[in-house]
Design a protein around this motif. Structure first.
Motif, PDB file in Angstrom:
ATOM      1  N   ASP A 112       1.280  -1.135   0.493  1.00  0.00           N
ATOM      2  CA  ASP A 112      -0.429  -0.133  -0.268  1.00  0.00           C
ATOM      3  C   ASP A 112       1.150   1.714  -0.217  1.00  0.00           C
ATOM      4  N   LEU A 113       0.558   2.237  -0.353  1.00  0.00           N
ATOM      5  CA  LEU A 113       1.253   3.563  -0.574  1.00  0.00           C
ATOM      6  C   LEU A 113      -0.132   4.692  -0.606  1.00  0.00           C
ATOM      7  N   ASP A 114       0.435   5.574  -0.081  1.00  0.00           N
ATOM      8  CA  ASP A 114      -0.240   6.363   1.238  1.00  0.00           C
ATOM      9  C   ASP A 114      -1.067   7.364   0.185  1.00  0.00           C
ATOM     10  N   ILE A 115      -1.972   7.722  -0.174  1.00  0.00           N
ATOM     11  CA  ILE A 115      -2.441   8.728  -1.390  1.00  0.00           C
ATOM     12  C   ILE A 115      -1.342   9.812  -1.273  1.00  0.00           C
ATOM     13  N   SER A 116      -1.146  10.408  -0.313  1.00  0.00           N
ATOM     14  CA  SER A 116       0.086  11.144  -0.140  1.00  0.00           C
ATOM     15  C   SER A 116       1.235  11.322  -1.080  1.00  0.00           C
ATOM     16  N   GLN A 117       1.739   9.903  -1.101  1.00  0.00           N
ATOM     17  CA  GLN A 117       2.767   9.613  -1.160  1.00  0.00           C
ATOM     18  C   GLN A 117       3.157   9.909  -2.850  1.00  0.00           C
ATOM     19  N   ILE A 118       1.510  10.096  -3.838  1.00  0.00           N
ATOM     20  CA  ILE A 118       1.273  10.447  -5.057  1.00  0.00           C
ATOM     21  C   ILE A 118       1.103  11.356  -5.058  1.00  0.00           C
ATOM     22  N   LYS A 119       1.611  12.490  -6.390  1.00  0.00           N
ATOM     23  CA  LYS A 119       0.462  12.634  -7.037  1.00  0.00           C
ATOM     24  C   LYS A 119       0.452  13.439  -8.676  1.00  0.00           C
ATOM     25  N   VAL A 120      -0.829  13.281  -8.037  1.00  0.00           N
ATOM     26  CA  VAL A 120      -1.854  13.678  -9.831  1.00  0.00           C
ATOM     27  C   VAL A 120      -2.114  14.039 -10.386  1.00  0.00           C
ATOM     28  N   LYS A 121      -1.729  15.436 -11.167  1.00  0.00           N
ATOM     29  CA  LYS A 121      -1.671  15.820 -12.349  1.00  0.00           C
ATOM     30  C   LYS A 121      -2.708  15.947 -13.421  1.00  0.00           C
ATOM     31  N   VAL A 122      -3.986  16.069 -13.744  1.00  0.00           N
ATOM     32  CA  VAL A 122      -5.035  15.650 -15.027  1.00  0.00           C
ATOM     33  C   VAL A 122      -5.596  17.329 -15.046  1.00  0.00           C
ATOM     34  N   PRO A 123      -4.353  16.934 -16.488  1.00  0.00           N
ATOM     35  CA  PRO A 123      -5.184  18.417 -17.444  1.00  0.00           C
ATOM     36  C   PRO A 123      -6.352  18.317 -17.608  1.00  0.00           C
ATOM     37  N   ASP A 124      -6.904  20.160 -17.436  1.00  0.00           N
ATOM     38  CA  ASP A 124      -8.487  20.531 -17.126  1.00  0.00           C
ATOM     39  C   ASP A 124      -8.911  19.324 -18.735  1.00  0.00           C
TER      40      ASP A 124
END
Length: 143
Positions: A112-124
């Motif tokens: 398991d990886l904590d949600i804060s360990q990965i940043k996801v940027k989805v373009p508009d």
């Protein structure tokens, strides 16, 4: 209720398992309770075949189809998350908190990886008029 820990000893006894099932609208049959005490002993990722092997060690009357049907029911009722890896059978995750996964291709280990360990940027422009309702990330690593 005992809850889920990290030790090897089951911390969810039969009465606690029955209560957990009832709280989720599931009739606590003897076999469902036996499966629950194995599955919810700790936070874990488990294949149906492993659950069948462990549950049958404690109750030889549990069939493979009972395990598969029970897993489907538990997913439907929100007790489990079902994970699909293209190169493995379905895996069931007892951790219902929002999190991501690190999958070791060589060993099959899942972390398991904590949600804060990965940043996801989805373009508009990708979303258009839609709204983002969730992100599930599985990092696959080898070596």
């Amino acid at each position: 209720m005992g809850g889920m820990g990290t030790g090897a000893d089951p911390i969810l006894n039969a009465d606690e398992a029955a209560s957990l099932l009832r709280a989720h609208g599931i009739t606590p049959t003897r076999q469902r309770v036996a499966i629950s005490t194995v599955l919810f002993a700790c936070r874990q990722h488990m294949a149906a075949s492993e659950l069948f092997r462990r549950a049958q060690a404690g109750d030889t009357s549990i069939s493979r189809s009972t395990v598969y049907n029970t897993l489907e029911l538990f997913v439907e009722k929100g007790l489990l998350q079902e994970l699909n890896f293209s190169d493995r059978s379905r895996i069931y995750d007892t951790n219902l908190a929002s999190h991501h996964h690190l999958y070791h291709v060589d060993s099959g280990k899942i972390e398991d990886l904590d949600i804060s360990q990965i940043k996801v940027k989805v373009p508009d422009e990708v979303l258009g008029n839609s709204s983002l309702v969730g992100v599930d990330v599985t990092l696959r690593v080898a070596g």
